[in-house]
Write a protein that holds these residues in place. Structure first.
Motif, PDB file in Angstrom:
ATOM      1  N   TYR A 133       2.435   1.458 -10.260  1.00  0.00           N
ATOM      2  CA  TYR A 133       2.770   0.662  -9.069  1.00  0.00           C
ATOM      3  C   TYR A 133       4.195   0.113  -9.138  1.00  0.00           C
ATOM      4  O   TYR A 133       4.959   0.204  -8.165  1.00  0.00           O
ATOM      5  N   ALA A 134       4.580  -0.452 -10.271  1.00  0.00           N
ATOM      6  CA  ALA A 134       5.868  -1.146 -10.372  1.00  0.00           C
ATOM      7  C   ALA A 134       7.066  -0.214 -10.201  1.00  0.00           C
ATOM      8  O   ALA A 134       8.122  -0.651  -9.741  1.00  0.00           O
ATOM      9  N   VAL A 135       6.915   1.047 -10.564  1.00  0.00           N
ATOM     10  CA  VAL A 135       8.059   1.957 -10.495  1.00  0.00           C
ATOM     11  C   VAL A 135       8.006   2.876  -9.276  1.00  0.00           C
ATOM     12  O   VAL A 135       8.952   3.614  -9.016  1.00  0.00           O
ATOM     13  N   SER A 136       6.911   2.819  -8.535  1.00  0.00           N
ATOM     14  CA  SER A 136       6.833   3.654  -7.343  1.00  0.00           C
ATOM     15  C   SER A 136       7.433   2.923  -6.147  1.00  0.00           C
ATOM     16  O   SER A 136       7.696   1.721  -6.198  1.00  0.00           O
ATOM     17  N   LYS A 137       7.671   3.657  -5.092  1.00  0.00           N
ATOM     18  CA  LYS A 137       8.197   3.060  -3.864  1.00  0.00           C
ATOM     19  C   LYS A 137       7.219   3.231  -2.704  1.00  0.00           C
ATOM     20  O   LYS A 137       7.548   2.914  -1.567  1.00  0.00           O
ATOM     21  N   THR A 138       6.033   3.699  -3.014  1.00  0.00           N
ATOM     22  CA  THR A 138       5.063   3.988  -1.962  1.00  0.00           C
ATOM     23  C   THR A 138       4.241   2.756  -1.613  1.00  0.00           C
ATOM     24  O   THR A 138       4.135   1.801  -2.390  1.00  0.00           O
ATOM     25  N   ASP A 139       3.638   2.797  -0.433  1.00  0.00           N
ATOM     26  CA  ASP A 139       2.671   1.786  -0.037  1.00  0.00           C
ATOM     27  C   ASP A 139       1.278   2.253  -0.460  1.00  0.00           C
ATOM     28  O   ASP A 139       1.024   3.449  -0.605  1.00  0.00           O
ATOM     29  N   TYR A 140       0.370   1.295  -0.636  1.00  0.00           N
ATOM     30  CA  TYR A 140      -0.967   1.602  -1.124  1.00  0.00           C
ATOM     31  C   TYR A 140      -2.030   1.067  -0.167  1.00  0.00           C
ATOM     32  O   TYR A 140      -1.840   0.015   0.457  1.00  0.00           O
ATOM     33  N   PRO A 141      -3.163   1.759  -0.088  1.00  0.00           N
ATOM     34  CA  PRO A 141      -4.311   1.185   0.622  1.00  0.00           C
ATOM     35  C   PRO A 141      -4.891   0.040  -0.200  1.00  0.00           C
ATOM     36  O   PRO A 141      -4.629  -0.067  -1.407  1.00  0.00           O
ATOM     37  N   VAL A 142      -5.685  -0.795   0.447  1.00  0.00           N
ATOM     38  CA  VAL A 142      -6.231  -1.980  -0.219  1.00  0.00           C
ATOM     39  C   VAL A 142      -7.743  -2.039  -0.056  1.00  0.00           C
ATOM     40  O   VAL A 142      -8.273  -1.904   1.057  1.00  0.00           O
ATOM     41  N   LEU A 143      -8.427  -2.248  -1.173  1.00  0.00           N
ATOM     42  CA  LEU A 143      -9.849  -2.567  -1.186  1.00  0.00           C
ATOM     43  C   LEU A 143      -9.995  -4.046  -1.517  1.00  0.00           C
ATOM     44  O   LEU A 143      -9.514  -4.509  -2.562  1.00  0.00           O
ATOM     45  N   TYR A 144     -10.632  -4.795  -0.635  1.00  0.00           N
ATOM     46  CA  TYR A 144     -10.981  -6.190  -0.903  1.00  0.00           C
ATOM     47  C   TYR A 144     -12.395  -6.179  -1.480  1.00  0.00           C
ATOM     48  O   TYR A 144     -13.345  -5.763  -0.813  1.00  0.00           O
ATOM     49  N   LEU A 145     -12.533  -6.623  -2.740  1.00  0.00           N
ATOM     50  CA  LEU A 145     -13.778  -6.493  -3.496  1.00  0.00           C
ATOM     51  C   LEU A 145     -14.319  -7.882  -3.817  1.00  0.00           C
ATOM     52  O   LEU A 145     -13.672  -8.663  -4.530  1.00  0.00           O
ATOM     53  N   LEU A 146     -15.507  -8.198  -3.315  1.00  0.00           N
ATOM     54  CA  LEU A 146     -16.030  -9.561  -3.323  1.00  0.00           C
ATOM     55  C   LEU A 146     -17.169  -9.731  -4.330  1.00  0.00           C
ATOM     56  O   LEU A 146     -18.058  -8.882  -4.423  1.00  0.00           O
ATOM     57  N   HIS A 147     -17.143 -10.845  -5.052  1.00  0.00           N
ATOM     58  CA  HIS A 147     -18.132 -11.118  -6.097  1.00  0.00           C
ATOM     59  C   HIS A 147     -19.390 -11.769  -5.534  1.00  0.00           C
ATOM     60  O   HIS A 147     -19.476 -12.139  -4.358  1.00  0.00           O
ATOM     61  N   GLY A 148     -20.366 -11.969  -6.418  1.00  0.00           N
ATOM     62  CA  GLY A 148     -21.634 -12.569  -6.031  1.00  0.00           C
ATOM     63  C   GLY A 148     -21.717 -14.046  -6.372  1.00  0.00           C
ATOM     64  O   GLY A 148     -20.802 -14.640  -6.942  1.00  0.00           O
TER      65      GLY A 148
END
Length: 279
Positions: free
Chosen positions: A51-66
């Motif tokens: 991630y730190a060395v790339s220049k691309t955008d990423y999709p996001v997963l929002y992951l929720l706990h119990g």
């Protein structure tokens, strides 16, 4: 059974796969906080390798706990980092950012008064747009529905269903694991029965309007609305009734039933499957 074996093999594989050793930079997890309406709330963010060395955008997963966990629950109990590292390394899912917020809008180790831990009171759902805005301001992400997913277990499954309905044009992938769907009154909790009409019993507008919000959500349905539950889960019947409701409304969804009950074994398996289906 096959998916559980795959999960075990993937976690072992991440340490020995040549591709893992050749990664430019390993994945990392940042534990920090973001601003909510009741103060700073804890959040853990998984950044994929490179991630730190790339220049691309990423999709996001929002992951929720119990219930009873915090923003680190999926990491410490659910092995989420190992699962994601393995899937990404083996090219079984898309590289993604995973945002794991505190479901009580607290900071770990800095708990607010106990009454704020009443999780069925819509504050979490109503604050979720702030979490999305914070994520997109601090990390390189795509900012459209097609590149956002939300999933959660148990309490987090409840939050997932209601957040995805409230912000009904925000997520193209929804994963609901072993969830309860209606904010029970005490007498309903004792009976362990569910009727979608019970939403109207809530004094929270965000829950009272859920049926109308679901109609808006499924007017342009998500690409994947995925429900998973164990056959011995104490919330199994809730999931049966909710699926009957979706069937009656002709809202499209997929259902995955496993053996076992309300357990991390199942939830790790569900994350492994769901992550391969999104983006």
């Amino acid at each position: 059974m096959k998916s559980k074996i795959l999960l075990a093999l993937l976690i072992v594989c991440v340490g020995c796969c040549p591709k893992a050793k050749q990664a430019i930079e390993p994945s990392q997890v940042i534990v920090t906080s973001y601003p909510s309406s009741i103060g700073e709330a804890g959040v853990a963010v998984y950044l994929p390798a490179g991630y730190a060395v790339s220049k691309t955008d990423y999709p996001v997963l929002y992951l929720l706990h119990g219930s009873g966990d915090d923003e680190t629950g999926w990491l410490t109990k659910g092995k989420a980092k190992a699962i994601l590292d393995s899937l990404i390394t083996n090219q079984l899912c898309q590289p993604m950012i995973v945002v794991m917020p505190n479901g009580y809008l607290e900071q770990t180790g800095k708990h607010y008064p106990a009454e704020t831990r009443l999780w069925m009171e819509s504050t979490f759902e109503e604050n979720f747009s702030q979490l999305i805005a914070w994520t997109e301001a601090h990390f390189r992400t795509f900012t459209d529905k097609q590149h956002r997913a939300i999933a959660g277990l148990s309490m987090g499954g409840f939050h997932t269903m209601h957040t995805a309905a409230l912000l009904n044009q925000s997520f193209d992938y929804v994963g609901i694991f072993s969830a309860l769907y209606v904010p029970y009154m005490s007498e309903h909790r004792a009976e362990r029965t569910l009727a979608i009409s019970d939403l109207a019993l809530s004094d929270k507008p965000a829950y009272q309007q859920t049926e109308a919000l679901l109609a808006q959500q499924f007017a342009t349905p998500p690409q994947l609305y995925w429900i998973a539950c164990g056959a011995e889960d104490f919330l199994y019947q809730d999931n049966v009734v909710y699926r009957q409701y979706l069937d009656e409304k002709q809202y499209p969804y997929e259902y995955h039933e496993s053996a076992g009950g309300h357990s991390w074994e199942n939830w790790m398996d569900y994350l492994t499957i769901f992550a391969q289906r999104i983006f």
